[in-house]
Scaffold this motif. Structure first.
Motif, PDB file in Angstrom:
ATOM      1  N   THR A 163     -13.229  75.868  33.426  1.00 26.61           N
ATOM      2  CA  THR A 163     -13.540  75.819  34.845  1.00 26.61           C
ATOM      3  C   THR A 163     -15.018  75.541  35.095  1.00 26.61           C
ATOM      4  O   THR A 163     -15.900  76.066  34.407  1.00 26.61           O
ATOM      5  CB  THR A 163     -13.143  77.140  35.525  1.00 26.61           C
ATOM      6  OG1 THR A 163     -11.760  77.382  35.267  1.00 26.61           O
ATOM      7  CG2 THR A 163     -13.376  77.071  37.026  1.00 26.61           C
ATOM      8  N   ASP A 165     -17.723  73.905  38.681  1.00 21.48           N
ATOM      9  CA  ASP A 165     -17.733  73.520  40.088  1.00 21.48           C
ATOM     10  C   ASP A 165     -18.180  72.079  40.306  1.00 21.48           C
ATOM     11  O   ASP A 165     -18.431  71.651  41.428  1.00 21.48           O
ATOM     12  CB  ASP A 165     -18.645  74.460  40.895  1.00 21.48           C
ATOM     13  CG  ASP A 165     -20.079  74.493  40.361  1.00 21.48           C
ATOM     14  OD1 ASP A 165     -20.393  73.706  39.446  1.00 21.48           O
ATOM     15  OD2 ASP A 165     -20.879  75.296  40.880  1.00 21.48           O
ATOM     16  N   ARG A 168     -14.441  66.615  38.137  1.00 24.69           N
ATOM     17  CA  ARG A 168     -13.259  66.909  37.314  1.00 24.69           C
ATOM     18  C   ARG A 168     -13.212  65.907  36.165  1.00 24.69           C
ATOM     19  O   ARG A 168     -12.973  64.721  36.384  1.00 24.69           O
ATOM     20  CB  ARG A 168     -11.998  66.825  38.158  1.00 24.69           C
ATOM     21  CG  ARG A 168     -11.957  67.794  39.330  1.00 24.69           C
ATOM     22  CD  ARG A 168     -10.784  67.487  40.246  1.00 24.69           C
ATOM     23  NE  ARG A 168     -10.892  66.119  40.774  1.00 24.69           N
ATOM     24  CZ  ARG A 168      -9.899  65.495  41.410  1.00 24.69           C
ATOM     25  NH1 ARG A 168      -8.732  66.095  41.575  1.00 24.69           N
ATOM     26  NH2 ARG A 168     -10.068  64.279  41.878  1.00 24.69           N
ATOM     27  N   ASN A 190     -15.670  70.588  35.685  1.00 21.03           N
ATOM     28  CA  ASN A 190     -14.359  71.231  35.662  1.00 21.03           C
ATOM     29  C   ASN A 190     -13.510  70.402  34.697  1.00 21.03           C
ATOM     30  O   ASN A 190     -12.989  69.353  35.061  1.00 21.03           O
ATOM     31  CB  ASN A 190     -13.758  71.247  37.060  1.00 21.03           C
ATOM     32  CG  ASN A 190     -12.459  72.022  37.129  1.00 21.03           C
ATOM     33  OD1 ASN A 190     -11.973  72.530  36.117  1.00 21.03           O
ATOM     34  ND2 ASN A 190     -11.872  72.105  38.303  1.00 21.03           N
ATOM     35  N   ARG A 341     -19.240  64.508  43.676  1.00 23.83           N
ATOM     36  CA  ARG A 341     -19.031  65.939  43.527  1.00 23.83           C
ATOM     37  C   ARG A 341     -18.178  66.510  44.656  1.00 23.83           C
ATOM     38  O   ARG A 341     -18.178  67.701  44.899  1.00 23.83           O
ATOM     39  CB  ARG A 341     -20.380  66.670  43.448  1.00 23.83           C
ATOM     40  CG  ARG A 341     -21.110  66.365  42.154  1.00 23.83           C
ATOM     41  CD  ARG A 341     -22.377  67.180  42.011  1.00 23.83           C
ATOM     42  NE  ARG A 341     -22.978  66.951  40.693  1.00 23.83           N
ATOM     43  CZ  ARG A 341     -22.763  67.705  39.631  1.00 23.83           C
ATOM     44  NH1 ARG A 341     -21.969  68.738  39.692  1.00 23.83           N
ATOM     45  NH2 ARG A 341     -23.353  67.437  38.476  1.00 23.83           N
TER      46      ARG A 341
END
Length: 354
Positions: A163, A165, A168, A190, A341
């Protein structure tokens, strides 16, 4: 007395340590002066018998912080001088104990200079570690050895997430090592790691960018992955490392060549655009053929030892490097920092039919 035998009939004598077992694989030499534990546990060396050119090995022992995977990945190890009384504050066990626990055979007291010169002159070839004098069965096993699907042996069995922030990032696990995942985590990504058999459709459903990890073996043996790699390159920014980069070259219609003795160790690389040079860890036996590059690909990095291609920009956000993206390399950072982002995949290209 233990023995290393090569496919051309050459033999080298030494003393056994680690597991007292035979082992067969391609014999390569690595020029690292440090980081030997990381190499021994790196999935990119699955199926390889590694000869260290640095003479004294084992003096810092084994610790949990420097594991590149959960255990030893090399098929066997060949060194000149063994230190079985390590001195390091992180050390938790000796190298011989670790290799014995991992069922990994090794030899010490062998003339590693002569072995290295032989590989340089005659190329990488199959070899077999014999715990004693080689028997006819050992020579037969060496002659019959064929490389298995090494990626299938090292890839994860199911997806998992780390995980963060930030963007991805999907990692196609062809033999990913822990340092790469730690770098992605430090960049706030992430990250979802997928088994090598995962379809492009599944990966593209939830990512902003893709990393194709390094891994072991002959890239030609992974032809079943080329459609997946090609689809990923059409749809998201992609960074390929080592084997992942080699598969990008093949997916775009380029050619690879098998290097005489490979690139194993810290070697100098020059960035073409800036002229900046750096030392970077290489773990490859195959490289892009400069005479058969994919259409539109541009050379970004050159290996200064042999003048060969070490990195390419394929265009449309797809690029690859043969070396490991260590802290002094910005290839991974560029990929991450150029992504949005806000969780919205960039509209670089149309999505392919999957």
């Amino acid at each position: 007395m233990a023995t290393l035998i090569l496919a051309d009939g050459t033999r080298f004598s030494g003393q056994s340590f680690g597991a007292t077992l035979p082992a067969t694989g391609e014999v390569v030499f690595a020029t690292h002066m440090f980081g030997h534990q990381q190499l021994i546990t790196d999935p990119a060396y699955r199926g390889r018998i590694v000869c260290f050119t640095y003479p004294l090995i084992g003096n810092v022992g084994i610790n949990e912080a420097d594991m590149a995977s959960d255990g030893a990945q090399v098929a066997g190890l060949v060194i000149q001088s063994l230190c079985d009384l390590p001195s390091n504050w992180l050390c938790t066990r000796t190298l011989p104990d670790f290799l014995a626990d991992q069922d990994t055979p090794a030899l010490h007291g062998l003339d590693t200079r002569a072995l290295t010169r032989h590989i340089r002159a005659h190329g990488v070839q199959k070899g077999r570690i014999c715990p004693s004098e080689p028997t006819p069965a050992d020579w037969e096993a060496l002659a019959a050895y064929a490389e298995a699907d090494l990626v299938a042996q090292v890839t994860c069995s199911a997806p998992y997430n780390l995980t963060g922030d930030g963007p991805r990032i999907a990692v196609l696990d062809l033999g990913v090592d822990k340092p790469l995942l730690e770098m992605l985590t430090s960049l706030g990504c992430n990250t979802t790691v997928y088994p090598a058999c995962t379809s492009a459709k599944t990966i593209l459903a939830d990512c902003d960018g893709v990393v194709l990890s390094g891994g072991p073996g002959d890239p030609a043996a992974q032809s079943g992955l080329l459609n997946t790699v090609g689809a990923l390159m059409q749809s998201r920014p992609v960074l390929g490392i080592g084997l992942g980069f080699q598969l990008m070259v093949l997916a775009r219609g380029g050619g690879l060549m098998r290097l005489q003795h490979g690139r194993h160790g810290n070697q100098p690389v020059r960035e073409v655009d800036t002229g900046r040079c750096q030392q970077a860890a290489h773990r490859c036996l195959y490289a892009p053929d400069a005479q058969r590059l994919p259409q539109g690909a541009r050379i970004t990095h050159v290996n200064l030892n042999d003048g060969g291609v070490a990195g390419l920009d394929f265009g449309d956000g797809a690029r690859g490097v043969l070396f490991q993206p260590e802290a002094d390399s910005d290839a991974l950072t560029k990929l991450v920092h150029e992504l949005p982002r806000d969780g919205i995949p960039p509209p670089l290209r149309r999505s392919p039919s999957l």
